[in-house]
Motif scaffolding. Sequence first.
Motif, PDB file in Angstrom:
ATOM      1  N   VAL A  78      45.137  49.385  70.457  1.00 45.39           N
ATOM      2  CA  VAL A  78      44.351  48.161  70.222  1.00 45.39           C
ATOM      3  C   VAL A  78      42.863  48.499  70.265  1.00 45.39           C
ATOM      4  N   GLY A  79      42.467  49.321  71.229  1.00 46.75           N
ATOM      5  CA  GLY A  79      41.069  49.731  71.311  1.00 46.75           C
ATOM      6  C   GLY A  79      40.609  50.430  70.045  1.00 46.75           C
ATOM      7  N   GLU A  80      41.468  51.267  69.491  1.00 42.67           N
ATOM      8  CA  GLU A  80      41.105  52.006  68.277  1.00 42.67           C
ATOM      9  C   GLU A  80      41.004  51.073  67.072  1.00 42.67           C
ATOM     10  N   ILE A  81      41.868  50.077  67.027  1.00 43.58           N
ATOM     11  CA  ILE A  81      41.798  49.097  65.936  1.00 43.58           C
ATOM     12  C   ILE A  81      40.495  48.303  66.029  1.00 43.58           C
ATOM     13  N   ILE A  82      40.131  47.889  67.245  1.00 42.30           N
ATOM     14  CA  ILE A  82      38.869  47.157  67.432  1.00 42.30           C
ATOM     15  C   ILE A  82      37.692  48.040  67.024  1.00 42.30           C
ATOM     16  N   SER A 139      42.994  45.814  56.684  1.00 42.68           N
ATOM     17  CA  SER A 139      42.125  44.674  56.967  1.00 42.68           C
ATOM     18  C   SER A 139      41.133  44.372  55.854  1.00 42.68           C
ATOM     19  N   LEU A 140      40.938  45.315  54.955  1.00 40.69           N
ATOM     20  CA  LEU A 140      40.034  45.079  53.823  1.00 40.69           C
ATOM     21  C   LEU A 140      40.528  43.928  52.957  1.00 40.69           C
ATOM     22  N   ASN A 194      37.519  50.276  64.806  1.00 41.56           N
ATOM     23  CA  ASN A 194      37.431  50.399  63.364  1.00 41.56           C
ATOM     24  C   ASN A 194      36.994  49.123  62.658  1.00 41.56           C
ATOM     25  N   ARG A 195      37.241  47.959  63.283  1.00 44.84           N
ATOM     26  CA  ARG A 195      36.775  46.708  62.706  1.00 44.84           C
ATOM     27  C   ARG A 195      36.320  45.753  63.819  1.00 44.84           C
ATOM     28  N   PRO A 196      35.236  46.095  64.518  1.00 48.97           N
ATOM     29  CA  PRO A 196      34.763  45.228  65.604  1.00 48.97           C
ATOM     30  C   PRO A 196      34.362  43.838  65.121  1.00 48.97           C
ATOM     31  N   ASP A 197      33.960  43.742  63.868  1.00 53.21           N
ATOM     32  CA  ASP A 197      33.574  42.445  63.318  1.00 53.21           C
ATOM     33  C   ASP A 197      34.750  41.478  63.239  1.00 53.21           C
TER      34      ASP A 197
END
Length: 205
Positions: free
Chosen positions: A94-98, A61-62, A100-103
Amino acid sequence: MKLKKQIQAALSQGDYQTAMELGAGQTGQAIAALINSLYSTDDLLRWRAVECLGLLTKQISLTEPAQGREIIRRLLWALNDESGGSGWASTEAVGEIIRNRPDLYQEFVSIIVSFREDPALIGGIIWGLGRIGEIDPALVNDYLPFMHELLDDPDPQLRGLALWALQKIKATPPTEQQTRLKADPGECRIFENKELTTYKIAQLV
């Protein structure tokens, strides 16, 4: 197939860094290997794949946030009956992905919670809410009543997970429920710090 086995071997050692490095230059295959591992019958391997997928998606996502969204959509599709899959650990992933990048991905919180009518997915949803809320409590505040309800669930696994999640969010359970949980003999298994640990609910309180 070789990459999948290498990544799973790294996960078995709890070595997320190596697992992600193995996927360098072949990101699509690495993502596929991790998603495939979400269906493993090895509980610990499955959970470590959840956590590693969150970290790899953060890395991706960077530079390519759209690819992160595509990974989330793929996981959500696995939860739909039309996909023909069971989506074993998709809500957790999905929760873990959120987390790591909640923004970037906070709009997906309400979507994973929308699957709470499926009893098989509730535990994963609660674990995900705890993980997200540990980083950004505001994203899960609307679901505190849902977690409070689960503190009275007949299933000790759900009671324990709900209590654990509330603690991660630093949200104190209602006094009456907290008093009752202090004497709760039930047990639950929770994944944290790369390990699955069995707790007595009273111990968690």
